[in-house]
Structures are given as structure tokens and as C-alpha cells.
Design a protein around this motif. Structure first.
Motif, short mmCIF file in Angstrom:
data_model
loop_
_atom_site.label_atom_id
_atom_site.label_comp_id
_atom_site.label_asym_id
_atom_site.label_seq_id
_atom_site.Cartn_x
_atom_site.Cartn_y
_atom_site.Cartn_z
N GLN A 152 0.82 -1.72 0.02
CA GLN A 152 -0.30 -0.24 0.10
C GLN A 152 0.66 1.51 0.27
OE1 GLN A 152 -2.90 -0.18 3.01
NE2 GLN A 152 -3.82 -2.28 2.80
N SER A 153 2.20 0.53 0.76
CA SER A 153 3.02 2.46 0.84
C SER A 153 3.84 2.98 -0.62
CB SER A 153 4.36 1.99 1.73
OG SER A 153 4.51 0.76 1.44
N THR A 154 3.54 2.19 -1.66
CA THR A 154 4.39 2.15 -2.47
C THR A 154 3.45 2.55 -3.80
OG1 THR A 154 4.15 -0.20 -3.46
CG2 THR A 154 6.04 0.60 -2.51
N TRP A 155 2.25 3.14 -3.60
CA TRP A 155 1.12 3.23 -4.91
C TRP A 155 0.22 4.04 -4.40
CZ3 TRP A 155 -2.72 1.83 -8.69
CH2 TRP A 155 -3.15 1.82 -9.41
N GLU A 156 -0.24 6.18 -4.91
CA GLU A 156 -1.11 6.42 -4.08
C GLU A 156 -2.10 6.04 -4.49
OE1 GLU A 156 0.38 7.66 -8.25
OE2 GLU A 156 1.14 6.85 -6.60
N ARG A 157 -2.58 5.23 -5.61
CA ARG A 157 -3.98 4.61 -5.73
C ARG A 157 -4.14 3.07 -5.12
NH1 ARG A 157 -5.13 6.81 -11.82
NH2 ARG A 157 -7.64 5.96 -11.15
N ASP B 139 -3.97 -8.04 8.69
CA ASP B 139 -3.21 -7.41 7.12
C ASP B 139 -1.26 -7.49 7.33
OD1 ASP B 139 -2.66 -7.10 3.66
OD2 ASP B 139 -4.78 -6.11 4.06
N LEU B 140 -1.05 -7.24 6.30
CA LEU B 140 0.69 -7.07 6.52
C LEU B 140 0.49 -4.67 7.05
CD1 LEU B 140 2.63 -8.87 3.15
CD2 LEU B 140 2.32 -9.11 6.48
N ASP B 141 -0.41 -4.46 6.51
CA ASP B 141 -0.58 -2.92 6.56
C ASP B 141 -2.37 -2.66 7.14
OD1 ASP B 141 -0.36 -0.16 5.67
OD2 ASP B 141 0.42 0.06 4.19
N THR B 142 -2.01 -2.45 7.96
CA THR B 142 -3.28 -1.47 8.35
C THR B 142 -3.95 -0.44 8.25
OG1 THR B 142 -3.03 -1.18 10.50
CG2 THR B 142 -3.01 -3.91 10.06
N THR B 143 -3.11 0.84 7.61
CA THR B 143 -3.32 2.05 7.08
C THR B 143 -4.86 1.88 6.88
OG1 THR B 143 -1.46 1.98 6.96
CG2 THR B 143 -2.82 4.35 6.15
N LEU B 144 -5.75 1.36 6.22
CA LEU B 144 -6.65 1.35 5.37
C LEU B 144 -8.12 0.83 6.65
CD1 LEU B 144 -6.74 0.56 1.63
CD2 LEU B 144 -6.73 3.19 2.83
N LEU B 145 -7.21 0.25 7.75
CA LEU B 145 -8.17 -0.53 8.56
C LEU B 145 -8.22 0.71 9.97
CD1 LEU B 145 -7.39 -4.50 8.24
CD2 LEU B 145 -9.27 -3.93 7.16
#
Length: 281
Positions: free
Chosen positions: A8-13, A72-78
Motif C-alpha cells: 500500500q505504501s508504494t503507490w498512491e492509488r 493484514d501486513l499493512d492496516t493503514t486502511l483498516l
């Protein structure tokens, strides 16, 4: 584990891509989840929760007496979706500890196909089930799309779509993604010790959310595909077709496979079986 190609951290879309993935998959997924009987008081594990649409649905379904663990490996959106009965946790299903025999339901969509050791992941998830608990795993089957002609309207775009998407899948394989793993899922669930294994493969036609997801995936890896030798004009032709709301694309089948952890042996039934066998002899 190998690098996850959709970090998630490598692409803004990436949030847009995940949103499209949820919109095209959720209706089918919810049918299968309802079939398990998930309801009030169930404890559920949602693996690779993404933007959290299924985790939120499960939290509503199990009620105040139930619990959902979304990992998830990245929970930013959660993070914004936490509730009293919905816990969010960063977790790698291949290396981090999971509660043993703790869940009535384990669901993983578009996760297992990205893992380098799928057999180990399935064993670990199966071990997290309570006896009698259900596991549902889902992923697209992209094998047919690699044959070189993707069914679509305009029909003249099919061959180039097949070639460019095949090249995109090659890029995705660098992150360990296997676009044909889903057809091996039934054997994987049985090898993990699950019973009552069954499933369904369903492909939608003209689904705008699926087309949007493919468009964003191809856009994300455009430069990588061109660097591997694909003509820029071919890639951009595909992006034009996929971005046109008048185009009609046949989706890759979503393969959904479920299985159940067998209940422990019934000692009374075992004794009765042994006694009957002894009497018969």
C-alpha cells in the motif's frame, strides 16, 4: 515472506484498486459466507482485510457477543474501522503466531495466491479453526487470460489485452503471486486437514468494478511491463480500452473454496463401534 507486490505504501492509488477489488468480489463472497451460517456470537478471522468491507460485514453479522479479528501486513486502511467487536492487527500469516482453535470462521480472499508457502499458510489457518469451524479461501483464476486473447468488446482488443495482462502477471510473479493457484485450493484445504471441501468458480461479464481493478493493476505496473519488452503503444491501448465505460470485459473467474475442521472423535460412538465389531466377530 517474499515482497508483497501490492504494498500500500508504494503507490498512491492502491486504495482505489482495493476498493474496486472489494466491489467486484463482495457480492459473491457474501453468498458463500452466509452459507456457512455465520451469525450471532461467532468468532471470525479475516485475513488480508484490505479496506475492511468483509470485516465490517462480519462484525455486523456476529453482533456484540461475537468478535472479528482483521489482519493484514499493512492496516493503514483498516484503522478507522475499529469497533468493540472488530480488532485490527498487523500480522504475517506465515510467521506470526495465531490463536489455536479460536475461530468459528476463517476467510482469506486474494491472499493465499500471493504467499510463497501456500501449504504452510493453509495449515496454520486451519489450526486456528475450532472443531466444526469453516474456512473460505478465494482467488481469481487468471490462467485462461494468459492464453493470448481476452474475451471483450471491442473484440479486436482481446489479443493485445491477453498479451499485456500476461506480461503484467509476469511482473506480479516477482512478488510470488501465482495467478493459477486457485484451482489447487481444494487439494490444499484437504491437505490442511479440512473436510466437506467444496467450492464454486464464477465469472462475471461486463462488471465495471472488475474492469476498473484490472485497469488500475495494469496502470500500476505499466513501466515494469514496458521495461520487460512490451510495446508502450500496446500497453496504452489496453489502458484506453479498460478506461472506456463502453467496453465490456469478461472477468476472470473468482474461485471460492470452503472446508470444515472435523469435530473431535466421539468417544461414546467409538466405543459403540468397537463393541459392535467385537460382538459381530
Amino acid at each position: 515472506m517474499a515482497r508483497y507486490i501490492f504494498d500500500q505504501s508504494t503507490w498512491e492509488r492502491e486504495a482505489e484498486r482495493l476498493d474496486a477489488l472489494e466491489r467486484c468480489g463482495d457480492p459473491l463472497t457474501l453468498e458463500h459466507l452466509r452459507r456457512t451460517g455465520v451469525g450471532d456470537g461467532w468468532e471470525c478471522l479475516e485475513v488480508g482485510a484490505g479496506r475492511g468491507s468483509i470485516a465490517r460485514w462480519l462484525a455486523d453479522r456476529v453482533g456484540e457477543r461475537g468478535r472479528v479479528l482483521a489482519v493484514d501486513l499493512d492496516t493503514t486502511l483498516l484503522e478507522e474501522h475499529r469497533r468493540p467487536n472488530l480488532e485490527v492487527r498487523r500480522l504475517d500469516v506465515l510467521t506470526d503466531p495465531l490463536p489455536a482453535a479460536a475461530f468459528d470462521l476463517v476467510h482469506a480472499r486474494h491472499v493465499i495466491g500471493h504467499l510463497p508457502d501456500r501449504a504452510s499458510a493453509l495449515r496454520r489457518l486451519a489450526a486456528a479453526l475450532r472443531p466444526g469451524g469453516w474456512m473460505l479461501v478465494e482467488d481469481f483464476d487468471f490462467r485462461w487470460a494468459e492464453l493470448g486473447d481476452w474475451p471483450c468488446d471491442p473484440v479486436d482488443a482481446g489479443p493485445v489485452l491477453g498479451r499485456v495482462w500476461g506480461a503484467t502477471l509476469e511482473v506480479m510473479r516477482s512478488g510470488s503471486y501465482d495467478g493459477g493457484w486457485s484451482w489447487r485450493a481444494p487439494a490444499g484445504l484437504r491437505a490442511a486437514g479440512l473436510a466437506e471441501v467444496a467450492g464454486e468458480a464464477r465469472a462475471l461479464i461486463g462488471d465495471g468494478a472488475f474492469t476498473e481493478m484490472i485497469h488500475l493493476s495494469m496502470l500500476r505496473f505499466r513501466d515494469d511491463v514496458i521495461a520487460r519488452g512490451m510495446a508502450a503503444a500496446d500497453v496504452d491501448r489496453c489502458l484506453e480500452v479498460l478506461g472506456d465505460p463502453g467496453s465490456c470485459l469478461t472477468a476472470a473467474p473468482l474461485v471460492s473454496v470452503w472446508g470444515r475442521r472435523p469435530p473431535p472423535p466421539d468417544p461414546d460412538r467409538q466405543r459403540a463401534t468397537r463393541s459392535a465389531a467385537t460382538n459381530h466377530s
